[in-house]
Design a protein around this motif. Structure first.
Motif, PDB file in Angstrom:
ATOM      1  N   GLU A  46     -37.516  25.054  42.242  1.00  0.00           N
ATOM      2  CA  GLU A  46     -37.589  26.419  42.741  1.00  0.00           C
ATOM      3  C   GLU A  46     -38.886  27.099  42.340  1.00  0.00           C
ATOM      4  O   GLU A  46     -39.479  26.798  41.304  1.00  0.00           O
ATOM      5  CB  GLU A  46     -36.399  27.238  42.208  1.00  0.00           C
ATOM      6  CG  GLU A  46     -36.333  27.377  40.714  1.00  0.00           C
ATOM      7  CD  GLU A  46     -35.111  28.174  40.260  1.00  0.00           C
ATOM      8  OE1 GLU A  46     -34.353  28.699  41.103  1.00  0.00           O
ATOM      9  OE2 GLU A  46     -34.921  28.265  39.025  1.00  0.00           O
ATOM     10  N   PHE A  47     -39.281  28.035  43.176  1.00  0.00           N
ATOM     11  CA  PHE A  47     -40.495  28.803  42.950  1.00  0.00           C
ATOM     12  C   PHE A  47     -40.342  29.721  41.748  1.00  0.00           C
ATOM     13  O   PHE A  47     -39.284  30.349  41.565  1.00  0.00           O
ATOM     14  CB  PHE A  47     -40.796  29.632  44.201  1.00  0.00           C
ATOM     15  CG  PHE A  47     -41.892  30.640  44.025  1.00  0.00           C
ATOM     16  CD1 PHE A  47     -41.594  31.974  43.806  1.00  0.00           C
ATOM     17  CD2 PHE A  47     -43.218  30.251  44.067  1.00  0.00           C
ATOM     18  CE1 PHE A  47     -42.602  32.914  43.653  1.00  0.00           C
ATOM     19  CE2 PHE A  47     -44.237  31.182  43.916  1.00  0.00           C
ATOM     20  CZ  PHE A  47     -43.921  32.510  43.699  1.00  0.00           C
ATOM     21  N   SER A  99     -52.323  24.906  46.287  1.00  0.00           N
ATOM     22  CA  SER A  99     -52.186  25.050  47.729  1.00  0.00           C
ATOM     23  C   SER A  99     -53.537  25.340  48.362  1.00  0.00           C
ATOM     24  O   SER A  99     -54.194  26.321  47.999  1.00  0.00           O
ATOM     25  CB  SER A  99     -51.227  26.186  48.060  1.00  0.00           C
ATOM     26  OG  SER A  99     -51.209  26.433  49.463  1.00  0.00           O
ATOM     27  N   THR A 105     -47.639  31.527  52.244  1.00  0.00           N
ATOM     28  CA  THR A 105     -46.879  32.562  51.544  1.00  0.00           C
ATOM     29  C   THR A 105     -46.848  32.266  50.048  1.00  0.00           C
ATOM     30  O   THR A 105     -46.667  33.169  49.236  1.00  0.00           O
ATOM     31  CB  THR A 105     -45.438  32.636  52.051  1.00  0.00           C
ATOM     32  OG1 THR A 105     -44.720  31.459  51.640  1.00  0.00           O
ATOM     33  CG2 THR A 105     -45.384  32.758  53.567  1.00  0.00           C
ATOM     34  N   TYR A 107     -44.520  30.745  48.450  1.00  0.00           N
ATOM     35  CA  TYR A 107     -43.160  30.688  47.924  1.00  0.00           C
ATOM     36  C   TYR A 107     -42.491  29.341  48.202  1.00  0.00           C
ATOM     37  O   TYR A 107     -41.460  29.051  47.611  1.00  0.00           O
ATOM     38  CB  TYR A 107     -42.307  31.794  48.535  1.00  0.00           C
ATOM     39  CG  TYR A 107     -42.630  33.171  48.015  1.00  0.00           C
ATOM     40  CD1 TYR A 107     -43.546  33.991  48.657  1.00  0.00           C
ATOM     41  CD2 TYR A 107     -42.010  33.662  46.875  1.00  0.00           C
ATOM     42  CE1 TYR A 107     -43.841  35.261  48.186  1.00  0.00           C
ATOM     43  CE2 TYR A 107     -42.296  34.935  46.389  1.00  0.00           C
ATOM     44  CZ  TYR A 107     -43.213  35.722  47.057  1.00  0.00           C
ATOM     45  OH  TYR A 107     -43.496  36.983  46.569  1.00  0.00           O
ATOM     46  N   ARG A 108     -43.052  28.528  49.093  1.00  0.00           N
ATOM     47  CA  ARG A 108     -42.367  27.324  49.568  1.00  0.00           C
ATOM     48  C   ARG A 108     -43.025  26.062  49.069  1.00  0.00           C
ATOM     49  O   ARG A 108     -44.251  25.940  49.092  1.00  0.00           O
ATOM     50  CB  ARG A 108     -42.334  27.341  51.094  1.00  0.00           C
ATOM     51  CG  ARG A 108     -41.575  28.542  51.642  1.00  0.00           C
ATOM     52  CD  ARG A 108     -41.599  28.597  53.153  1.00  0.00           C
ATOM     53  NE  ARG A 108     -40.814  29.696  53.675  1.00  0.00           N
ATOM     54  CZ  ARG A 108     -41.267  30.936  53.827  1.00  0.00           C
ATOM     55  NH1 ARG A 108     -42.518  31.219  53.490  1.00  0.00           N
ATOM     56  NH2 ARG A 108     -40.496  31.869  54.315  1.00  0.00           N
ATOM     57  N   ARG A 109     -42.253  25.097  48.661  1.00  0.00           N
ATOM     58  CA  ARG A 109     -42.778  23.858  48.107  1.00  0.00           C
ATOM     59  C   ARG A 109     -43.719  23.158  49.071  1.00  0.00           C
ATOM     60  O   ARG A 109     -44.735  22.588  48.653  1.00  0.00           O
ATOM     61  CB  ARG A 109     -41.619  22.923  47.754  1.00  0.00           C
ATOM     62  CG  ARG A 109     -40.790  23.367  46.572  1.00  0.00           C
ATOM     63  CD  ARG A 109     -39.549  22.513  46.420  1.00  0.00           C
ATOM     64  NE  ARG A 109     -39.848  21.088  46.382  1.00  0.00           N
ATOM     65  CZ  ARG A 109     -38.902  20.162  46.342  1.00  0.00           C
ATOM     66  NH1 ARG A 109     -37.639  20.485  46.368  1.00  0.00           N
ATOM     67  NH2 ARG A 109     -39.241  18.884  46.301  1.00  0.00           N
ATOM     68  N   TYR A 110     -43.397  23.188  50.361  1.00  0.00           N
ATOM     69  CA  TYR A 110     -44.197  22.425  51.323  1.00  0.00           C
ATOM     70  C   TYR A 110     -45.579  23.021  51.548  1.00  0.00           C
ATOM     71  O   TYR A 110     -46.425  22.408  52.201  1.00  0.00           O
ATOM     72  CB  TYR A 110     -43.446  22.266  52.656  1.00  0.00           C
ATOM     73  CG  TYR A 110     -43.175  23.552  53.399  1.00  0.00           C
ATOM     74  CD1 TYR A 110     -41.903  24.112  53.420  1.00  0.00           C
ATOM     75  CD2 TYR A 110     -44.179  24.202  54.130  1.00  0.00           C
ATOM     76  CE1 TYR A 110     -41.639  25.281  54.109  1.00  0.00           C
ATOM     77  CE2 TYR A 110     -43.925  25.369  54.822  1.00  0.00           C
ATOM     78  CZ  TYR A 110     -42.651  25.910  54.813  1.00  0.00           C
ATOM     79  OH  TYR A 110     -42.398  27.062  55.500  1.00  0.00           O
ATOM     80  N   GLU A 111     -45.836  24.188  51.010  1.00  0.00           N
ATOM     81  CA  GLU A 111     -47.152  24.807  51.144  1.00  0.00           C
ATOM     82  C   GLU A 111     -48.129  24.293  50.096  1.00  0.00           C
ATOM     83  O   GLU A 111     -49.293  24.671  50.105  1.00  0.00           O
ATOM     84  CB  GLU A 111     -47.027  26.320  51.025  1.00  0.00           C
ATOM     85  CG  GLU A 111     -46.236  26.954  52.175  1.00  0.00           C
ATOM     86  CD  GLU A 111     -46.077  28.450  52.014  1.00  0.00           C
ATOM     87  OE1 GLU A 111     -45.793  28.899  50.885  1.00  0.00           O
ATOM     88  OE2 GLU A 111     -46.235  29.171  53.017  1.00  0.00           O
TER      89      GLU A 111
END
Length: 125
Positions: A46-47, A99, A105, A107-111
């Motif tokens: 989690e972020f 990143s 954003t 906030y998301r792992r895939y970024e």
């Protein structure tokens, strides 16, 4: 990609503090945004917090607001996570990530396209 190495984890009592560091090497560190995530046993990663290249724009998960502070030193290629008022539920492996995605954003792992190996934080009650 950026190579990332975390340090500073350990065992601390509830209410205590720790400062995590993440040293970066590789492509230009100052051009990437940096984030911290955590993963507790049996839970999703989690972020926690993120900071943009300008050292000023920061973002936090609600559960750490007012307790954790993210910062970075572009001259030292390092990002920090100061953790105060630690709680047992903060126990997790903490990962830093980079990143290079414009307008992410954060906030998301895939970024994030580069990850460190993680450092264990254990908070005892």
């Amino acid at each position: 990609q950026v190579q990332l190495v975390e340090s500073g984890g350990g065992l601390v009592q509830a209410g205590g503090s720790l400062r995590l560091s993440c040293a970066a090497s590789g492509r230009t560190f100052s051009s990437v945004a940096m984030g911290w995530f955590r993963q507790a046993p049996g839970k999703e990663r989690e972020f926690v917090a993120a900071i943009r290249w300008n050292e000023h724009d920061t973002y936090y998960a609600d559960f750490v607001k007012g307790r954790f502070t993210i910062s970075r030193d572009n001259a030292e290629n390092t990002v920090y996570l100061q953790m105060n008022s630690l709680k047992p539920e903060d126990t997790a492996v903490y990962y830093c990530a980079a990143s290079s995605i414009p307008m992410a954003t954060l906030y998301r792992r895939y970024e994030y396209d580069s990850w460190g190996q993680g450092t264990q934080v254990t908070v005892s009650s």
